[in-house]
Motif scaffolding. Structure first.
Motif, short mmCIF file in Angstrom:
data_model
loop_
_atom_site.label_atom_id
_atom_site.label_comp_id
_atom_site.label_asym_id
_atom_site.label_seq_id
_atom_site.Cartn_x
_atom_site.Cartn_y
_atom_site.Cartn_z
N ARG A 281 27.34 47.29 39.71
CA ARG A 281 27.73 48.64 40.08
C ARG A 281 29.14 48.91 39.57
O ARG A 281 29.97 47.99 39.52
CB ARG A 281 27.69 48.82 41.60
CG ARG A 281 26.30 48.73 42.21
CD ARG A 281 26.34 49.14 43.67
NE ARG A 281 26.82 50.52 43.82
CZ ARG A 281 27.01 51.11 45.01
NH1 ARG A 281 26.78 50.43 46.13
NH2 ARG A 281 27.44 52.34 45.08
N ILE A 282 29.40 50.14 39.21
CA ILE A 282 30.77 50.48 38.81
C ILE A 282 31.54 51.06 39.99
O ILE A 282 32.78 51.01 39.99
CB ILE A 282 30.82 51.43 37.60
CG1 ILE A 282 30.28 52.82 37.95
CG2 ILE A 282 30.06 50.84 36.42
CD1 ILE A 282 30.57 53.87 36.88
N ALA A 283 30.87 51.63 40.98
CA ALA A 283 31.55 52.15 42.16
C ALA A 283 32.32 51.02 42.83
O ALA A 283 31.76 49.97 43.12
CB ALA A 283 30.56 52.78 43.13
N GLY A 284 33.59 51.23 43.04
CA GLY A 284 34.43 50.21 43.65
C GLY A 284 35.11 49.29 42.67
O GLY A 284 36.04 48.56 43.05
N ALA A 285 34.67 49.26 41.42
CA ALA A 285 35.34 48.43 40.42
C ALA A 285 36.70 49.01 40.07
O ALA A 285 36.93 50.22 40.17
CB ALA A 285 34.48 48.31 39.16
N SER A 286 37.61 48.16 39.65
CA SER A 286 38.98 48.58 39.38
C SER A 286 39.21 48.78 37.89
O SER A 286 38.73 48.00 37.06
CB SER A 286 39.98 47.55 39.92
OG SER A 286 39.76 46.29 39.31
N VAL A 287 39.93 49.84 37.57
CA VAL A 287 40.24 50.19 36.19
C VAL A 287 41.74 50.33 36.03
O VAL A 287 42.40 50.99 36.85
CB VAL A 287 39.57 51.52 35.77
CG1 VAL A 287 39.87 51.82 34.30
CG2 VAL A 287 38.09 51.48 36.02
N LEU A 288 42.28 49.72 34.98
CA LEU A 288 43.68 49.92 34.62
C LEU A 288 43.73 50.73 33.33
O LEU A 288 43.19 50.31 32.31
CB LEU A 288 44.39 48.58 34.41
CG LEU A 288 45.87 48.68 34.01
CD1 LEU A 288 46.70 49.27 35.15
CD2 LEU A 288 46.42 47.32 33.59
N ILE A 289 44.35 51.90 33.38
CA ILE A 289 44.49 52.77 32.22
C ILE A 289 45.89 52.61 31.68
O ILE A 289 46.88 52.85 32.38
CB ILE A 289 44.20 54.23 32.59
CG1 ILE A 289 42.77 54.37 33.11
CG2 ILE A 289 44.42 55.15 31.38
CD1 ILE A 289 42.44 55.74 33.65
N THR B 112 38.09 52.58 41.22
CA THR B 112 39.48 52.55 41.66
C THR B 112 40.38 52.51 40.43
O THR B 112 40.20 51.66 39.55
CB THR B 112 39.74 51.30 42.52
OG1 THR B 112 38.88 51.33 43.66
CG2 THR B 112 41.19 51.25 42.98
N VAL B 113 41.32 53.44 40.35
CA VAL B 113 42.11 53.62 39.14
C VAL B 113 43.59 53.37 39.40
O VAL B 113 44.14 53.81 40.41
CB VAL B 113 41.92 55.05 38.58
CG1 VAL B 113 42.84 55.30 37.38
CG2 VAL B 113 40.47 55.28 38.18
N GLU C 37 50.12 44.21 36.12
CA GLU C 37 48.98 45.04 36.51
C GLU C 37 47.64 44.48 36.01
O GLU C 37 46.59 44.71 36.62
CB GLU C 37 49.15 46.46 35.97
CG GLU C 37 50.38 47.19 36.49
CD GLU C 37 50.27 47.55 37.96
OE1 GLU C 37 49.14 47.58 38.48
OE2 GLU C 37 51.31 47.81 38.59
N LEU C 38 47.64 43.77 34.90
CA LEU C 38 46.39 43.32 34.28
C LEU C 38 45.53 42.43 35.17
O LEU C 38 44.29 42.57 35.15
CB LEU C 38 46.69 42.59 32.97
CG LEU C 38 47.10 43.47 31.78
CD1 LEU C 38 47.58 42.60 30.62
CD2 LEU C 38 45.94 44.36 31.34
N PRO C 39 46.08 41.51 35.97
CA PRO C 39 45.21 40.58 36.70
C PRO C 39 44.27 41.21 37.71
O PRO C 39 43.28 40.60 38.10
CB PRO C 39 46.21 39.64 37.39
CG PRO C 39 47.44 39.72 36.57
CD PRO C 39 47.51 41.13 36.09
N ALA C 40 44.55 42.45 38.14
CA ALA C 40 43.73 43.06 39.18
C ALA C 40 42.59 43.90 38.62
O ALA C 40 41.76 44.39 39.38
CB ALA C 40 44.60 43.94 40.08
N ALA C 41 42.51 44.08 37.30
CA ALA C 41 41.59 45.06 36.72
C ALA C 41 40.27 44.43 36.30
O ALA C 41 40.24 43.37 35.68
CB ALA C 41 42.24 45.73 35.52
#
Length: 301
Positions: free
Chosen positions: A118-126, A146-147, A171-175
């Protein structure tokens, strides 16, 4: 270009004839926004006052002589935002639902039931907080993701990104997904190197819709082949176009598209319209849209 031709002498040229076309010209509309012809032709720009790029990225025009000149540079910010955001969402769904794997099974006539993410709830780093990054953030948030973002300065309570950090490596380790959409500048060139990929989760996917030169390509290949990251979707690469023998083509966890993430049906007309609207401003003496800060290499704001 008819509205412009009614009020100005318009010269059309390809790269080889740019120097001749520039002599005596007051404005230059660079429709081929990937061209590398501008610096070589620059000495012929004897009265140029305005250069408009038919793209969001202006890196082909950011050479020292132009930066030091009085020429105003504008870009076509806003035209490609939504299409690129849709591309990013499509690639994320493609990874999560393994659409490429389903196609391979179909081609082999195999009925093989399996589960998907699922993508809902997954974390994205822009990485990049301009209008394209904002459009990506809004669409991914609407899909339940989550953005967060990385930009030049840290801040909280951003309307699109929520929190914005200034330290990429922190920031990268959480994405779960990392989306590169930063402009190409001296500060961002090669920002995604071995250290950056090592900081990412092993199951993270990397999506680049910025510039290929944001990435150290050999380091990306190493990260993909060793399992340091799980996959990559690349609309831009370095070198570009990608040679047929390049190893990126054959990596099973890579999705490659030919720099067309923003090229929706009708984009050419939209690019010309953006220029003609700015031409109206220029002729009337009004402020131009999307003026680039030549020191930063993009439109601030």
């Amino acid at each position: 270009m008819a509205p412009v031709a009614r009020r100005a002498t318009v010269r059309y040229t390809e790269a080889a004839g740019l120097a001749d076309a520039l002599r005596g010209a007051d404005a230059l509309f660079v429709y081929d926004f990937l061209t590398r012809a501008i610096p070589a032709a620059w000495p012929a720009a004897d009265r140029l006052r305005w250069l408009h790029m038919g793209s969001t990225g202006v890196d082909p025009a950011m050479f020292p002589e132009l930066r030091a000149s009085e020429v105003v540079v504008t870009n076509t910010r806003g035209v490609f935002d939504t299409a690129i955001a849709e591309y990013v969402l499509g690639q994320i769904l493609g990874f999560a639902k393994d659409l490429a794997g389903s196609l391979r099974l179909q081609q082999r006539h195999e009925w093989h039931h399996r589960e998907s993410e699922r993508i809902a709830g997954a974390s994205v780093l822009i990485v990049g907080t301009g209008p394209i990054g904002r459009s990506v953030a809004r669409l991914l948030r609407a899909a339940g993701m989550t953005v967060r973002a990385v930009g030049r300065r840290a801040r909280t309570s951003d309307p699109d990104f929520g929190a914005v950090g200034a330290d990429l490596y922190a920031e990268l380790p959480a994405a779960d997904y990392v989306v590169a959409v930063a402009p190409l500048t001296a500060q961002t060139r090669k920002m995604f190197d071995a250290r950056a990929f090592a900081a990412m989760k092993p199951h993270a996917r990397f999506i680049n819709v910025g510039r290929g030169e944001l990435v150290v390509t050999d380091d990306l290949i190493a990260a993909l082949t060793t399992g340091s990251i799980s996959g990559a979707a690349l609309d831009v690469v370095n070198p570009e176009p990608l040679p047929a023998e390049h190893p990126l083509w054959d990596l099973p966890n890579v999705r490659i598209t030919p720099h067309n993430s923003g090229d929706f049906i009708g984009w050419r007309t939209a690019v010309v319209t953006a220029f003609t609207e700015n031409f109206d401003n220029w002729i009337a003496g009004r402020p131009l849209n999307n003026v680039v800060d030549k020191e930063l290499g993009y439109v601030p704001g």
